[in-house]
Design an enzyme around this catalytic site. Sequence first.
Site, PDB file in Angstrom:
ATOM      1  N   MET A 252       0.822  -1.206   0.000  1.00 49.94           N
ATOM      2  CA  MET A 252       0.000   0.000   0.000  1.00 49.94           C
ATOM      3  C   MET A 252       0.860   1.261   0.000  1.00 49.94           C
ATOM      4  O   MET A 252       0.555   2.245  -0.691  1.00 49.94           O
ATOM      5  CB  MET A 252      -0.942   0.001   1.195  1.00 49.94           C
ATOM      6  CG  MET A 252      -2.040  -1.042   1.120  1.00 49.94           C
ATOM      7  SD  MET A 252      -3.244  -0.725  -0.202  1.00 49.94           S
ATOM      8  CE  MET A 252      -4.138   0.662   0.512  1.00 49.94           C
ATOM      9  N   GLY A 253       1.946   1.256   0.780  1.00 46.48           N
ATOM     10  CA  GLY A 253       2.818   2.421   0.831  1.00 46.48           C
ATOM     11  C   GLY A 253       3.452   2.715  -0.515  1.00 46.48           C
ATOM     12  O   GLY A 253       3.521   3.873  -0.959  1.00 46.48           O
ATOM     13  N   ALA A 314      -0.984  -1.376  11.892  1.00 45.99           N
ATOM     14  CA  ALA A 314      -1.680  -0.720  12.999  1.00 45.99           C
ATOM     15  C   ALA A 314      -1.201  -1.256  14.339  1.00 45.99           C
ATOM     16  O   ALA A 314      -0.717  -2.389  14.449  1.00 45.99           O
ATOM     17  CB  ALA A 314      -3.190  -0.929  12.854  1.00 45.99           C
ATOM     18  N   ASN A 340      -5.180   0.873   9.113  1.00 42.75           N
ATOM     19  CA  ASN A 340      -6.481   0.617   9.747  1.00 42.75           C
ATOM     20  C   ASN A 340      -6.328   0.650  11.261  1.00 42.75           C
ATOM     21  O   ASN A 340      -6.474  -0.367  11.946  1.00 42.75           O
ATOM     22  CB  ASN A 340      -7.037  -0.740   9.293  1.00 42.75           C
ATOM     23  CG  ASN A 340      -7.661  -0.679   7.918  1.00 42.75           C
ATOM     24  OD1 ASN A 340      -8.193   0.344   7.511  1.00 42.75           O
ATOM     25  ND2 ASN A 340      -7.581  -1.777   7.184  1.00 42.75           N
ATOM     26  N   SER A 366      -9.372   3.244   1.359  1.00 44.43           N
ATOM     27  CA  SER A 366     -10.077   2.086   0.820  1.00 44.43           C
ATOM     28  C   SER A 366      -9.835   1.966  -0.676  1.00 44.43           C
ATOM     29  O   SER A 366      -9.778   2.956  -1.390  1.00 44.43           O
ATOM     30  CB  SER A 366     -11.581   2.200   1.078  1.00 44.43           C
ATOM     31  OG  SER A 366     -12.255   1.090   0.522  1.00 44.43           O
ATOM     32  N   GLY A 367      -9.720   0.739  -1.127  1.00 43.64           N
ATOM     33  CA  GLY A 367      -9.542   0.479  -2.549  1.00 43.64           C
ATOM     34  C   GLY A 367      -8.499  -0.582  -2.832  1.00 43.64           C
ATOM     35  O   GLY A 367      -8.301  -0.967  -3.985  1.00 43.64           O
ATOM     36  N   GLY A 368      -7.800  -1.032  -1.772  1.00 44.13           N
ATOM     37  CA  GLY A 368      -6.775  -2.042  -1.975  1.00 44.13           C
ATOM     38  C   GLY A 368      -5.593  -1.505  -2.748  1.00 44.13           C
ATOM     39  O   GLY A 368      -5.428  -0.292  -2.936  1.00 44.13           O
ATOM     40  N   LYS A 420     -13.831   4.541   8.495  1.00 45.35           N
ATOM     41  CA  LYS A 420     -13.200   3.451   7.738  1.00 45.35           C
ATOM     42  C   LYS A 420     -13.480   2.102   8.391  1.00 45.35           C
ATOM     43  O   LYS A 420     -13.707   1.090   7.707  1.00 45.35           O
ATOM     44  CB  LYS A 420     -11.690   3.698   7.631  1.00 45.35           C
ATOM     45  CG  LYS A 420     -10.911   2.568   6.931  1.00 45.35           C
ATOM     46  CD  LYS A 420     -11.478   2.246   5.548  1.00 45.35           C
ATOM     47  CE  LYS A 420     -10.538   1.439   4.685  1.00 45.35           C
ATOM     48  NZ  LYS A 420     -10.071   0.189   5.250  1.00 45.35           N
ATOM     49  N   ASN A 424     -15.469  -1.000   6.669  1.00 47.49           N
ATOM     50  CA  ASN A 424     -15.010  -2.385   6.590  1.00 47.49           C
ATOM     51  C   ASN A 424     -16.046  -3.353   7.154  1.00 47.49           C
ATOM     52  O   ASN A 424     -16.195  -4.475   6.659  1.00 47.49           O
ATOM     53  CB  ASN A 424     -13.692  -2.540   7.342  1.00 47.49           C
ATOM     54  CG  ASN A 424     -12.522  -1.948   6.582  1.00 47.49           C
ATOM     55  OD1 ASN A 424     -12.702  -1.204   5.619  1.00 47.49           O
ATOM     56  ND2 ASN A 424     -11.314  -2.261   6.999  1.00 47.49           N
ATOM     57  N   GLU A 427     -18.440  -3.869   4.528  1.00 47.70           N
ATOM     58  CA  GLU A 427     -17.774  -4.719   3.542  1.00 47.70           C
ATOM     59  C   GLU A 427     -17.875  -6.199   3.943  1.00 47.70           C
ATOM     60  O   GLU A 427     -18.167  -7.063   3.109  1.00 47.70           O
ATOM     61  CB  GLU A 427     -16.315  -4.290   3.436  1.00 47.70           C
ATOM     62  CG  GLU A 427     -15.459  -5.110   2.501  1.00 47.70           C
ATOM     63  CD  GLU A 427     -14.000  -4.678   2.588  1.00 47.70           C
ATOM     64  OE1 GLU A 427     -13.130  -5.564   2.642  1.00 47.70           O
ATOM     65  OE2 GLU A 427     -13.737  -3.461   2.610  1.00 47.70           O
ATOM     66  N   LYS A 498      -9.034  -9.246   9.672  1.00 47.53           N
ATOM     67  CA  LYS A 498      -7.945  -8.438  10.218  1.00 47.53           C
ATOM     68  C   LYS A 498      -8.333  -7.625  11.450  1.00 47.53           C
ATOM     69  O   LYS A 498      -7.516  -6.902  11.977  1.00 47.53           O
ATOM     70  CB  LYS A 498      -7.402  -7.500   9.138  1.00 47.53           C
ATOM     71  CG  LYS A 498      -6.673  -8.221   8.016  1.00 47.53           C
ATOM     72  CD  LYS A 498      -6.022  -7.248   7.059  1.00 47.53           C
ATOM     73  CE  LYS A 498      -5.209  -7.966   5.994  1.00 47.53           C
ATOM     74  NZ  LYS A 498      -4.560  -7.017   5.055  1.00 47.53           N
ATOM     75  N   ARG A 525     -17.514 -15.944   9.440  1.00 48.35           N
ATOM     76  CA  ARG A 525     -16.070 -16.171   9.254  1.00 48.35           C
ATOM     77  C   ARG A 525     -15.501 -17.004  10.396  1.00 48.35           C
ATOM     78  O   ARG A 525     -14.648 -17.883  10.168  1.00 48.35           O
ATOM     79  CB  ARG A 525     -15.336 -14.832   9.153  1.00 48.35           C
ATOM     80  CG  ARG A 525     -15.688 -14.039   7.911  1.00 48.35           C
ATOM     81  CD  ARG A 525     -14.700 -12.932   7.638  1.00 48.35           C
ATOM     82  NE  ARG A 525     -15.137 -12.069   6.550  1.00 48.35           N
ATOM     83  CZ  ARG A 525     -14.364 -11.164   5.947  1.00 48.35           C
ATOM     84  NH1 ARG A 525     -13.109 -11.016   6.347  1.00 48.35           N
ATOM     85  NH2 ARG A 525     -14.841 -10.406   4.974  1.00 48.35           N
TER      86      ARG A 525
END
Length: 709
Positions: A252-253, A314, A340, A366-368, A420, A424, A427, A498, A525
């Site tokens: 992500m970074g 996180a 997150n 958000s968006g991967g 956020k 999730n 989501e 997560k 889950r």
Amino acid sequence: MSSTPVVVQKDELGRRGAEWISRALLEAVAGGQRASLALSGGSTTGQVYRELAKQDVPWALVDFYFVDERFVPPDSPDSNYLLAKQTLLEPLGIQPHQVFRMQGEREDREQAARDYEKLLPEVLDVVVLGMGEDGHTASLFPGHAALQEKERRVLAVVGPKPPPWRMTLTLPVLQSARKVLGLVSGAGKKDIVQRFRAGEDLPAARVKQTQWMMDEAAAGQTPGPSANTGAKDMSTKTPPLAQFGVVGMGVMGQSLALNVADRGFRVAVWDIEPKRFEDLRHKGAPPSLQGHAALEDFVGALERPRRILMMVTAGAPVDSVMERLAPLLAPGDIVLDGGNSWFQDTRRREAAWKQKGLHFLGVGVSGGEEGARHGPSLMPGGPAEAYALVRPVLEAIAARSEEGVCVTHVGPDGAGHFVKMVHNGIEYADMQLLAETYDLLRRGLGMSADALAGLFEQWNQGIAESFLLETTIRVLRKKDAETGKPLVEQVLDKAGQKGTGKWTVQVALDLGVSVPSIAGALDARNLSSLKDERVAAGRVLAAPQGEALSAEEKANLAAWAHDALYAARVATYAQGLRLIQAASQEYKWNVSLSEMARIWRAGCIIRARLLTPLREAFEKTPDLKNLMVADGLAPVLGKMAPAWRRTVGVATRLGIPVPVLGASLAYFDSYRSPELPQNLTQAQRDAFGAHTYQRRDRPDAGFIHSDWS
């Protein structure tokens, strides 16, 4: 003064200053928004303005303000406006409606200052300052009471030189500006520059984010060869400072750093493993993106105020990086946490850094990987003044929809990370709804993966359209290279998580908000992880026997499932938004739900066509108690409810678990029911624990206890 003042030759100061202002303005207008430029007077600024008029900037998007002005007519030789008009505004053909001058010709000086306050934007994008031989900047002079002003934005003051009366912006305005350039020239400024750099508390020193640029004489250096002789400009030995920094070069970074660089910003990056910089090179990082092995070098490579985005795991790693960064930063610098993080951690961190004079923002991303690289949905929370300083970058990299750029200031402290987290949670539930629909049609109607993909493609053309449905279609069509069968059928039925879904349910309990769909998805889950136990239980606990679908059910189940999916999705969003409402009230965040719907419309994982009527509902009624009763959605739910019930009924009869379809339906029925059986529940509580109750016929009479023996 900036820790890295730019020193240039005298005849280069105009060009270099103009280029700096040009870059700052281009950044400010990125995405098409208007920008503000505040101008000062003086011979040095006039030199810069003449060069600035040659720069390629979309000037129609720039509004012009003034840092200070003498109380003289606009055509007076002493007027700062006249200088700007002759050197910049007229050469560029700037239209009158773009120029907001200080009216120095007015007799009522106090009222003129108050009227100018009303014209100023909340935050100035770019400010040009000078420095006098006494260390003053704007018309803020050493020892003057105006230096202590905290509330007023514009003052009428008396200066030490004629003409004495002036109008000036105050320190709160200058200190909140996004970009400030300070210009100094001439040997006459050498002594004050030395005192300034030694740390003396002069007025100009109080605008700490200023990037100072001076000629060699003012810096006390021996002038080098003129640039006109062809000699190399000595100032080019120092590369331009980066405009944005990213810490943490995971997937992500890296994606976000490349995104920022693609938008024209100079980017500095740091990671505890410098070898990751090579990954950036392989991904096509431009020269404007530079990696630094030492954290100190990384911080030193950033212009002030520094803007640093952390993309680290996180929890404790965030605190660890912040502890390393803190001693390297200066008041006014901004750090953003794009992970997150738990929103209470973000609230704690923001409060702690505020005490140090530093800004901290918690930013939901958000968006991967794909969204981060090409346009995510961003949910920043924290101080408004800090958001204003990072807004140009965030708006430049965010996704865009028909409703605008997918970023907004969510609210103070932990608001962004809270939203956020709930995003999730929604989501989780939406993914489970799609899994249940897939399972019911696969097992109930015997549909293949390809057939389901075809059906879902039809659904994705209508009101059920969403990114997650689109992803489901792609997953169903993928074939396993080893067997040639659908790859999804080779995936073990154990889903991970997560933590954000768990946090959402925990916070909902704390705030007294029902989120059964999100809780059901979390339970699903958790149960999926018990694979061995489920296999063993299947040998002991019998499934329904002899159940078969009727001809009507076979013909209509797919259509019923479509309606059930959409209706349950509405109920799920209703729960999540109700939770955001409750937290916003509890923590005084003033979150706009219509804005959340707007910024989720593109870039993020839960983007869906449903967000359009959702946004419209909260635009019409901002304090709407529940999405399900919105004018545009209640009739739709009413029409879909019979199919929803039939879908859950068929699944129950066949023994196919649909925990979220069922929980969502129960939520819908509970919320629409004037009567619930909790009268019995409360009576039971009073019977065994004397917990008291209210009488139905006298609810306002208070709580009573009865003897139930």
